[in-house]
Design a protein around this motif. Structure first.
Motif, PDB file in Angstrom:
ATOM      1  N   LEU A 183     -50.741  12.288  25.767  1.00  0.00           N
ATOM      2  CA  LEU A 183     -49.377  12.826  25.758  1.00  0.00           C
ATOM      3  C   LEU A 183     -48.407  11.841  26.411  1.00  0.00           C
ATOM      4  O   LEU A 183     -47.319  11.579  25.883  1.00  0.00           O
ATOM      5  N   ILE A 184     -48.809  11.262  27.532  1.00  0.00           N
ATOM      6  CA  ILE A 184     -47.969  10.269  28.202  1.00  0.00           C
ATOM      7  C   ILE A 184     -47.812   9.035  27.314  1.00  0.00           C
ATOM      8  O   ILE A 184     -46.718   8.477  27.198  1.00  0.00           O
ATOM      9  N   ARG A 185     -48.892   8.613  26.670  1.00  0.00           N
ATOM     10  CA  ARG A 185     -48.836   7.431  25.795  1.00  0.00           C
ATOM     11  C   ARG A 185     -47.807   7.625  24.681  1.00  0.00           C
ATOM     12  O   ARG A 185     -46.942   6.777  24.449  1.00  0.00           O
ATOM     13  N   ARG A 186     -47.900   8.766  23.989  1.00  0.00           N
ATOM     14  CA  ARG A 186     -46.962   9.035  22.892  1.00  0.00           C
ATOM     15  C   ARG A 186     -45.527   9.128  23.397  1.00  0.00           C
ATOM     16  O   ARG A 186     -44.606   8.590  22.782  1.00  0.00           O
ATOM     17  N   THR A 187     -45.334   9.807  24.512  1.00  0.00           N
ATOM     18  CA  THR A 187     -43.991   9.971  25.069  1.00  0.00           C
ATOM     19  C   THR A 187     -43.412   8.627  25.500  1.00  0.00           C
ATOM     20  O   THR A 187     -42.256   8.313  25.195  1.00  0.00           O
ATOM     21  N   LEU A 188     -44.207   7.828  26.197  1.00  0.00           N
ATOM     22  CA  LEU A 188     -43.750   6.516  26.650  1.00  0.00           C
ATOM     23  C   LEU A 188     -43.431   5.615  25.458  1.00  0.00           C
ATOM     24  O   LEU A 188     -42.410   4.912  25.449  1.00  0.00           O
ATOM     25  N   ALA A 189     -44.281   5.639  24.440  1.00  0.00           N
ATOM     26  CA  ALA A 189     -44.027   4.840  23.231  1.00  0.00           C
ATOM     27  C   ALA A 189     -42.715   5.255  22.568  1.00  0.00           C
ATOM     28  O   ALA A 189     -41.930   4.402  22.138  1.00  0.00           O
ATOM     29  N   ASP A 190     -42.457   6.567  22.497  1.00  0.00           N
ATOM     30  CA  ASP A 190     -41.201   7.058  21.916  1.00  0.00           C
ATOM     31  C   ASP A 190     -39.996   6.610  22.732  1.00  0.00           C
ATOM     32  O   ASP A 190     -38.987   6.180  22.174  1.00  0.00           O
ATOM     33  N   VAL A 191     -40.087   6.730  24.048  1.00  0.00           N
ATOM     34  CA  VAL A 191     -38.984   6.332  24.932  1.00  0.00           C
ATOM     35  C   VAL A 191     -38.669   4.849  24.739  1.00  0.00           C
ATOM     36  O   VAL A 191     -37.503   4.453  24.616  1.00  0.00           O
ATOM     37  N   LEU A 192     -39.707   4.019  24.690  1.00  0.00           N
ATOM     38  CA  LEU A 192     -39.508   2.582  24.518  1.00  0.00           C
ATOM     39  C   LEU A 192     -38.982   2.248  23.123  1.00  0.00           C
ATOM     40  O   LEU A 192     -38.120   1.378  22.971  1.00  0.00           O
ATOM     41  N   ALA A 193     -39.480   2.932  22.101  1.00  0.00           N
ATOM     42  CA  ALA A 193     -39.041   2.668  20.731  1.00  0.00           C
ATOM     43  C   ALA A 193     -37.577   3.054  20.528  1.00  0.00           C
ATOM     44  O   ALA A 193     -36.837   2.372  19.801  1.00  0.00           O
ATOM     45  N   ARG A 194     -37.154   4.147  21.138  1.00  0.00           N
ATOM     46  CA  ARG A 194     -35.766   4.606  20.990  1.00  0.00           C
ATOM     47  C   ARG A 194     -34.795   3.808  21.847  1.00  0.00           C
ATOM     48  O   ARG A 194     -33.589   3.894  21.656  1.00  0.00           O
TER      49      ARG A 194
END
Length: 131
Positions: A22-33
């Motif tokens: 969950l943290i991985r997906r959230t962090l990836a989204d934050v960085l991508a956006r």
């Protein structure tokens, strides 16, 4: 009755794995956006390969690599510099009692896969595997 998980050789618990993903997906989204207000960080495209959490879920170690592998040390420095803002952005999407401390490490999985491929391509190894 719950099993005593004091033996670290058993590996991470299901909860650790679930929260890490969950943290991985959230962090990836934050960085991508580009949600972080640092133009230096936002010019990198960063892959978050894995996040491992401590048993108490208070520390999350993210294994990252910049796209193309260039500027790895710069990316680590930028992520560490923006650690508190990243922590706040990630914790907004988590329903945990505590917001985990984020730590960043370079993900060397791809390098190890390349080394393994090179090893299997060697004539002596290929000959041993085929026989």
């Amino acid at each position: 009755m719950a099993k005593n998980r004091s033996h670290s050789s058993e590996g991470p618990s299901q909860r650790q794995l679930r929260v890490g993903e969950l943290i991985r997906r959230t962090l990836a989204d934050v960085l991508a956006r580009g949600d972080i207000h640092d133009p230096d960080l936002n010019r990198f495209s960063i892959t978050v390969g894995e996040v491992r959490t401590s048993p108490d879920l208070k520390v999350a170690t993210a294994y990252v690599v910049p796209l193309g592998g260039k500027g790895q040390e710069d990316v680590l420095e930028l992520l560490n510099r923006n650690r508190s803002e990243l922590r706040r952005a990630v914790s907004k999407n988590l329903t945990l009692k505590f917001s985990p401390e984020l730590r960043f490490r370079l993900d060397d999985t791809f390098d190890r896969m390349d080394d393994t491929r090179r090893m299997f391509a060697q004539d002596a190894v290929r000959r041993d595997v085929e026989s």
